[in-house]
Scaffold this motif. Structure first.
Motif, PDB file in Angstrom:
ATOM      1  N   GLY A 183      15.803 -47.426  93.411  1.00 49.37           N
ATOM      2  CA  GLY A 183      16.912 -47.947  94.025  1.00 49.37           C
ATOM      3  C   GLY A 183      16.607 -47.105  96.026  1.00 49.37           C
ATOM      4  N   HIS A 213      17.644 -50.205  87.846  1.00 48.47           N
ATOM      5  CA  HIS A 213      18.225 -49.293  88.741  1.00 48.47           C
ATOM      6  C   HIS A 213      19.103 -48.271  89.044  1.00 48.47           C
ATOM      7  N   GLU A 214      19.297 -47.247  89.893  1.00 47.88           N
ATOM      8  CA  GLU A 214      20.615 -46.048  90.470  1.00 47.88           C
ATOM      9  C   GLU A 214      21.362 -46.501  90.206  1.00 47.88           C
ATOM     10  N   TRP A 306      20.912 -55.086  87.403  1.00 49.30           N
ATOM     11  CA  TRP A 306      19.816 -55.905  88.353  1.00 49.30           C
ATOM     12  C   TRP A 306      18.674 -55.976  87.248  1.00 49.30           C
ATOM     13  N   ALA A 311      15.402 -55.126  91.499  1.00 50.00           N
ATOM     14  CA  ALA A 311      15.804 -53.416  91.163  1.00 50.00           C
ATOM     15  C   ALA A 311      15.070 -53.173  92.090  1.00 50.00           C
ATOM     16  N   ASP A 314      15.514 -54.116  96.190  1.00 52.21           N
ATOM     17  CA  ASP A 314      17.026 -53.825  96.582  1.00 52.21           C
ATOM     18  C   ASP A 314      16.582 -52.510  96.966  1.00 52.21           C
ATOM     19  N   PHE A 315      15.670 -51.372  96.356  1.00 44.89           N
ATOM     20  CA  PHE A 315      14.708 -50.717  97.189  1.00 44.89           C
ATOM     21  C   PHE A 315      14.106 -50.896  98.053  1.00 44.89           C
TER      22      PHE A 315
END
Length: 359
Positions: A183, A213-214, A306, A311, A314-315
């Motif tokens: 993330g 994902h976080e 995600w 994920a 997005d990171f």
């Protein structure tokens, strides 16, 4: 039924601190205690709102007094450490992980108020080996037991928790085995690894990578704390990425390293305090690991928002990683290779047709 008094360990780090903040925002929970050896950052402490920070070491028997005096009914153990470099070394990390958990469980065993225990574990308990199945479910054991590091700590901790559950059958126990976190805000060995401009890989291998994902991780922890859902659950996103795909999506350059050179290269990165590659992490980058999340969906009632690819993307976007090689150049190279391949294929077809006609 929501808990009344919750104690969360490891609140100076991302997961513990943000979980305490979410729980503190729930009006149905009377009190939230956050425990750690060091205070959270000023920003994280502000986010935690009415959650109370208690500076304490779970390795110290005094943790028992904190639990009993506050009449804690739910304990979330999220203080497991995976990075020796940020833990003061492997010995200190093992003490915090294993000895700390033993003291915490001993305190919970004595406290009659405790009714729920949630453990943040890891899919590393399944190990990584060339003999692994395509998917690990919660009933499976590793083909090769982890020989050291965070993975071995997690195996021991889960063993101690099973013993605790036998001694306190009145306590609901939930074990959450998370895949590697990813993330834009969380800091892990994996996020540092993919942020390297040149990413070392193991020559001849392309491991399958499964992530979580976080935000999904926090949502699962919050649900496990707020509701009584006992059992062990794999927590991971849908789908996988090949390691080579992930490196390319991050705009990094792969550096294939022969197996014999992996040790010196990882030692070099540890010495420079860039990324701390432990033996179990190197095995993960070698063989990969993928888990089945059917139980998470059907029994726990959670579907990750995600996928692994989403994920990871997005990171990359949230971390503002600048690609070493611009995407337009990569696309141009792909088109060139594709066009050359088509041209060569046509030439081969014409040659085969001509040969066949002569016959």
């Amino acid at each position: 039924m929501p808990p009344s008094v919750v104690l969360v360990t490891g609140v100076s780090r991302f997961l513990g601190g943000h979980l305490a903040a979410r729980l503190a925002a729930n009006p149905d929970i009377d009190r939230v205690l956050g425990v750690d050896t060091v205070p959270p950052s000023r920003d994280l402490l502000r986010r935690m709102g009415r959650a109370e920070f208690v500076r304490a070491d779970i390795r110290n028997p005094l943790i028992s007094k904190i639990i009993s005096r506050a009449s804690v009914d739910t304990v979330v153990h999220s203080a497991l450490m995976a990075n020796p470099a940020s833990s003061g070394g492997r010995t200190a990390m093992k003490e915090m992980n294993v000895i700390g958990t033993m003291q915490l469980l001993a305190a919970c065993q004595k406290a009659t108020s405790v009714r729920r225990m949630v453990l943040r574990s890891t899919t590393a308990v399944y190990g990584s080996s060339p003999r692994d199945p395509a998917l690990f479910d919660e009933s499976m054991t590793p083909k090769d037991l982890p020989s050291g590091g965070y993975a071995k700590d997690a195996v021991e901790i889960e063993g101690y928790l099973r013993g605790f559950a036998r001694r306190r059958p009145d306590v609901s126990v939930t074990v959450l085995r998370f895949a590697n976190f990813i993330g834009p805000h969380i800091d892990t060995v994996f996020t540092r690894y993919f942020a390297l401009p040149v990413v070392p890989t193991i020559l001849g291998y392309d491991a399958r990578v499964q992530l979580v994902h976080e935000e999904d991780a926090l949502a699962v922890l919050e649900r496990a704390t707020s509701e009584e859902i006992p059992g062990a659950f794999n927590v991971a996103a849908d789908g996988v990425l090949m390691l080579s795909q992930a490196i390319r999506r991050a705009g990094r350059l792969p550096l294939p390293v022969p197996g014999l050179a992996v040790g010196p290269v990882s030692k070099l990165f540890r010495g420079a305090r860039i990324v701390d590659f432990s033996p179990e992490q190197m095995r993960l980058l070698n063989f990969g690991r993928v888990v089945d999340t059917t139980r998470l969906r059907r029994q726990f009632g959670f579907t990750p928002r995600w996928t692994t690819t989403q994920a990871f993307d997005d990171f990359v976007s949230g971390s503002a990683l600048r690609p070493v090689i611009p995407p337009d150049r990569v696309e141009a190279l792909e088109r060139l290779v594709l066009e050359r391949g088509i041209t060569v294929g046509r030439q081969v077809d014409r040659l085969l047709t001509a040969v066949g006609g002569q016959r």
